[in-house]
Write a protein that holds these residues in place. Structure first.
Motif, PDB file in Angstrom:
ATOM      1  N   GLU A 152      68.178  19.271  27.089  1.00 58.71           N
ATOM      2  CA  GLU A 152      68.129  19.203  28.299  1.00 58.71           C
ATOM      3  C   GLU A 152      68.119  20.718  29.033  1.00 58.71           C
ATOM      4  O   GLU A 152      68.774  21.531  28.450  1.00 58.71           O
ATOM      5  N   VAL A 153      67.181  20.944  29.727  1.00 61.98           N
ATOM      6  CA  VAL A 153      66.947  22.211  30.454  1.00 61.98           C
ATOM      7  C   VAL A 153      67.857  22.173  31.568  1.00 61.98           C
ATOM      8  O   VAL A 153      67.838  21.201  32.522  1.00 61.98           O
ATOM      9  N   PRO A 154      68.833  23.110  31.840  1.00 62.60           N
ATOM     10  CA  PRO A 154      69.700  23.261  33.009  1.00 62.60           C
ATOM     11  C   PRO A 154      68.673  23.115  34.176  1.00 62.60           C
ATOM     12  O   PRO A 154      67.768  23.705  34.253  1.00 62.60           O
ATOM     13  N   ARG A 155      69.440  22.725  35.514  1.00 58.98           N
ATOM     14  CA  ARG A 155      68.606  22.742  36.754  1.00 58.98           C
ATOM     15  C   ARG A 155      68.519  24.263  37.134  1.00 58.98           C
ATOM     16  O   ARG A 155      67.604  24.250  37.900  1.00 58.98           O
ATOM     17  N   SER A 156      69.242  24.942  36.680  1.00 58.29           N
ATOM     18  CA  SER A 156      69.141  26.344  37.165  1.00 58.29           C
ATOM     19  C   SER A 156      69.202  27.423  36.029  1.00 58.29           C
ATOM     20  O   SER A 156      70.056  26.988  34.949  1.00 58.29           O
ATOM     21  N   HIS A 157      69.121  28.439  36.116  1.00 56.11           N
ATOM     22  CA  HIS A 157      69.384  29.480  34.872  1.00 56.11           C
ATOM     23  C   HIS A 157      69.367  30.857  35.574  1.00 56.11           C
ATOM     24  O   HIS A 157      68.865  31.209  36.574  1.00 56.11           O
ATOM     25  N   PRO A 158      69.667  31.777  34.673  1.00 54.67           N
ATOM     26  CA  PRO A 158      69.957  33.072  35.136  1.00 54.67           C
ATOM     27  C   PRO A 158      68.383  33.605  35.617  1.00 54.67           C
ATOM     28  O   PRO A 158      67.590  33.381  35.069  1.00 54.67           O
TER      29      PRO A 158
ATOM     30  N   SER B 143      77.891  20.385  43.667  1.00 54.48           N
ATOM     31  CA  SER B 143      78.184  21.195  42.438  1.00 54.48           C
ATOM     32  C   SER B 143      77.962  22.596  43.115  1.00 54.48           C
ATOM     33  O   SER B 143      77.723  22.764  44.143  1.00 54.48           O
ATOM     34  N   HIS B 144      78.602  23.457  42.279  1.00 54.35           N
ATOM     35  CA  HIS B 144      78.996  24.766  42.965  1.00 54.35           C
ATOM     36  C   HIS B 144      78.761  26.041  41.798  1.00 54.35           C
ATOM     37  O   HIS B 144      78.679  25.457  40.644  1.00 54.35           O
ATOM     38  N   ARG B 145      78.078  27.049  42.411  1.00 58.12           N
ATOM     39  CA  ARG B 145      77.899  27.917  41.161  1.00 58.12           C
ATOM     40  C   ARG B 145      78.229  29.444  41.849  1.00 58.12           C
ATOM     41  O   ARG B 145      78.267  29.356  43.178  1.00 58.12           O
ATOM     42  N   ARG B 146      78.876  30.349  40.969  1.00 58.45           N
ATOM     43  CA  ARG B 146      79.293  31.520  41.473  1.00 58.45           C
ATOM     44  C   ARG B 146      78.721  32.650  40.172  1.00 58.45           C
ATOM     45  O   ARG B 146      79.386  32.415  39.239  1.00 58.45           O
TER      46      ARG B 146
ATOM     47  N   LEU C 153      89.554  34.523  37.805  1.00 60.27           N
ATOM     48  CA  LEU C 153      88.777  34.056  39.021  1.00 60.27           C
ATOM     49  C   LEU C 153      87.843  32.786  38.609  1.00 60.27           C
ATOM     50  O   LEU C 153      87.496  31.990  39.342  1.00 60.27           O
ATOM     51  N   ALA C 154      87.140  33.090  37.511  1.00 61.16           N
ATOM     52  CA  ALA C 154      86.497  31.934  37.180  1.00 61.16           C
ATOM     53  C   ALA C 154      87.077  30.557  36.819  1.00 61.16           C
ATOM     54  O   ALA C 154      86.723  29.377  37.213  1.00 61.16           O
ATOM     55  N   ARG C 155      88.272  30.883  36.282  1.00 66.74           N
ATOM     56  CA  ARG C 155      89.050  29.708  35.890  1.00 66.74           C
ATOM     57  C   ARG C 155      89.546  29.199  37.261  1.00 66.74           C
ATOM     58  O   ARG C 155      89.519  27.787  37.498  1.00 66.74           O
ATOM     59  N   GLN C 156      89.858  29.881  38.048  1.00 66.31           N
ATOM     60  CA  GLN C 156      90.312  29.363  39.414  1.00 66.31           C
ATOM     61  C   GLN C 156      89.145  28.676  40.577  1.00 66.31           C
ATOM     62  O   GLN C 156      89.473  27.562  40.779  1.00 66.31           O
ATOM     63  N   PHE C 157      87.946  29.059  40.155  1.00 62.90           N
ATOM     64  CA  PHE C 157      86.803  28.593  40.859  1.00 62.90           C
ATOM     65  C   PHE C 157      86.510  26.972  40.420  1.00 62.90           C
ATOM     66  O   PHE C 157      86.305  26.211  41.164  1.00 62.90           O
ATOM     67  N   VAL C 158      86.829  26.900  38.983  1.00 59.20           N
ATOM     68  CA  VAL C 158      86.378  25.638  38.275  1.00 59.20           C
ATOM     69  C   VAL C 158      87.665  24.557  38.727  1.00 59.20           C
ATOM     70  O   VAL C 158      87.555  23.609  39.006  1.00 59.20           O
ATOM     71  N   MET C 159      88.967  25.219  38.718  1.00 61.91           N
ATOM     72  CA  MET C 159      89.976  24.479  39.069  1.00 61.91           C
ATOM     73  C   MET C 159      90.042  23.724  40.410  1.00 61.91           C
ATOM     74  O   MET C 159      90.841  22.965  40.802  1.00 61.91           O
TER      75      MET C 159
ATOM     76  N   GLY D  98      77.891  46.999  34.403  1.00 57.05           N
ATOM     77  CA  GLY D  98      76.943  46.581  35.153  1.00 57.05           C
ATOM     78  C   GLY D  98      76.647  45.026  34.848  1.00 57.05           C
ATOM     79  O   GLY D  98      75.855  44.513  35.661  1.00 57.05           O
ATOM     80  N   GLY D  99      77.463  44.453  33.930  1.00 60.90           N
ATOM     81  CA  GLY D  99      77.047  43.299  33.552  1.00 60.90           C
ATOM     82  C   GLY D  99      77.872  42.132  34.266  1.00 60.90           C
ATOM     83  O   GLY D  99      78.649  42.626  35.200  1.00 60.90           O
ATOM     84  N   GLY D 100      77.635  40.863  34.071  1.00 64.51           N
ATOM     85  CA  GLY D 100      77.947  39.788  34.809  1.00 64.51           C
ATOM     86  C   GLY D 100      77.901  38.688  34.190  1.00 64.51           C
ATOM     87  O   GLY D 100      76.986  38.311  33.095  1.00 64.51           O
ATOM     88  N   PHE D 101      78.242  37.541  34.621  1.00 64.53           N
ATOM     89  CA  PHE D 101      78.076  35.995  34.100  1.00 64.53           C
ATOM     90  C   PHE D 101      78.407  35.454  35.363  1.00 64.53           C
ATOM     91  O   PHE D 101      78.544  35.502  36.349  1.00 64.53           O
ATOM     92  N   ARG D 102      77.626  34.151  35.190  1.00 64.65           N
ATOM     93  CA  ARG D 102      77.637  32.982  36.065  1.00 64.65           C
ATOM     94  C   ARG D 102      78.404  31.872  35.680  1.00 64.65           C
ATOM     95  O   ARG D 102      77.941  31.483  34.596  1.00 64.65           O
ATOM     96  N   VAL D 103      79.000  31.195  36.506  1.00 59.06           N
ATOM     97  CA  VAL D 103      79.736  29.729  36.289  1.00 59.06           C
ATOM     98  C   VAL D 103      79.444  28.697  37.107  1.00 59.06           C
ATOM     99  O   VAL D 103      79.278  29.124  38.496  1.00 59.06           O
ATOM    100  N   SER D 104      78.692  27.712  36.788  1.00 54.31           N
ATOM    101  CA  SER D 104      78.380  26.628  37.624  1.00 54.31           C
ATOM    102  C   SER D 104      79.345  25.306  37.147  1.00 54.31           C
ATOM    103  O   SER D 104      79.383  25.223  35.806  1.00 54.31           O
TER     104      SER D 104
END
Length: 179
Positions: free
Chosen positions: A7-13, A39-42, A53-59, A93-99
């Protein structure tokens, strides 16, 4: 979609054309009885303090007495930490996204990283080693999980069934032991 399809995700970087990248994730077919919830992404900066913060976001999507709350917390921590340790997400300067997407019957979490030269694979580790068990945790605790993408950006996703039964699907790399 059959269990053998990817499956290709609905959104991507941004800037990543997933159609040109190898797809390695395996996903169960959608059930027609489950209604989608919001659904949410950040996006998070590529620093270790962002794992909390990512953990709290999903929780925030789960009620306090959810039967999957502790497992979701652990797996979000593991996957986001791996994005920082093993990919360009953890560089300056890196980062990641969680949805996440919460349905009546499951929680799906996707972590988008900035890419690496290697893909997640099991590796042999000493029993006393402080790390190296992330894929084992996903195999043991997630109902389903997989990866999509390649060196330019990878999505590691997992699903947790909200019901008591678990229909686990192993990731194709779960039998590999080299990094």
């Amino acid at each position: 979609m059959t269990p053998d399809e990817t499956e290709v995700p609905r959104s991507h970087p941004p800037g990543i054309d997933l159609s040109a990248l190898p797809l390695t994730g395996v996903r169960e077919p959608e059930t027609t009885c489950a209604k989608p919830m919001p659904s949410h992404r950040r996006r998070f900066d590529g620093r270790p303090d962002q794992v909390l913060l990512a953990r709290q976001f999903v929780m925030s999507a789960l009620v306090e007495d959810s039967p999957i709350r502790d497992v979701a917390r652990l797996l979000v921590s593991e996957v986001t930490t791996n994005a920082l340790r093993h990919t360009a997400s953890g560089t300056a300067g890196g980062g990641f996204r969680v949805s996440y997407e919460l349905r009546d019957d499951r929680l799906r979490v996707e972590v988008y990283d900035a890419g690496a030269r290697t893909t997640p694979q099991r590796r042999a580790h000493d029993l006393e080693a402080p790390g190296g068990r992330g894929l084992e945790l996903l195999d043991a605790l997630a109902s389903r999980w997989g990866t999509l993408g390649g060196p330019e950006g990878l999505v590691v996703w997992f699903e947790l069934d909200l019901g008591a039964s678990r229909n686990r699907v192993r990731h194709p790399s779960s039998s590999e032991l080299d990094r």
